[in-house]
Design an enzyme around this catalytic site. Structure first.
Site: not given
Length: 134
Positions: A92-94
């Site tokens: 996951y990221c932003k």
């Protein structure tokens, strides 16, 4: 025409009837929403990989996540090389762009089960899920 229609329906049914966790060969990341991601994390079924920058991680992360910054290519590749390719990984990221790039890289480099959390940590927060801060 009826035979072709039946074959198409059979193909669609079979491809949709296999849950993401049970798929064997993987040629692309499996996108999961926050709900499914949360279940996989709670079950301890995945290595959680946060691919954001350290500065972003300092603002909050999902408990248990390991940070390997995808924007630092050399560090990312070195960090990924240390991981077990047979272990399921969720990235996951932003918001989802960088995690998708990271997930594709993992699949292309032999990881057997890769999940990409749609919407990133912003979707996680919006769903009311907890963040850890050091």
């Amino acid at each position: 025409f009826a035979l072709l229609y039946s074959l198409i329906l059979l193909f669609i049914f079979q491809s949709c009837s296999v849950p993401a966790q049970e798929q064997e060969a993987q040629s692309f990341p499996i996108e999961v929403g926050v709900s499914e991601a949360s279940q996989l994390i709670a079950q301890g079924d995945v290595l959680l990989l946060d691919v954001r920058t350290p500065r972003e991680v300092n603002q909050g992360y999902i408990e248990g996540a390991r940070n390997i910054d995808v924007t630092s290519r050399d560090d990312f590749k070195a960090g990924v090389d240390q991981l077990d390719k047979s272990e399921p990984v969720m990235v996951y990221c932003k918001v989802g762009g960088r995690s998708h790039q990271a997930a594709v890289y993992l699949v292309e480099n032999g990881f057997t089960r890769v999940y990409d959390m749609k919407g990133g940590i912003l979707a996680w927060e919006k769903a009311g899920k907890p963040l850890k801060k050091d």
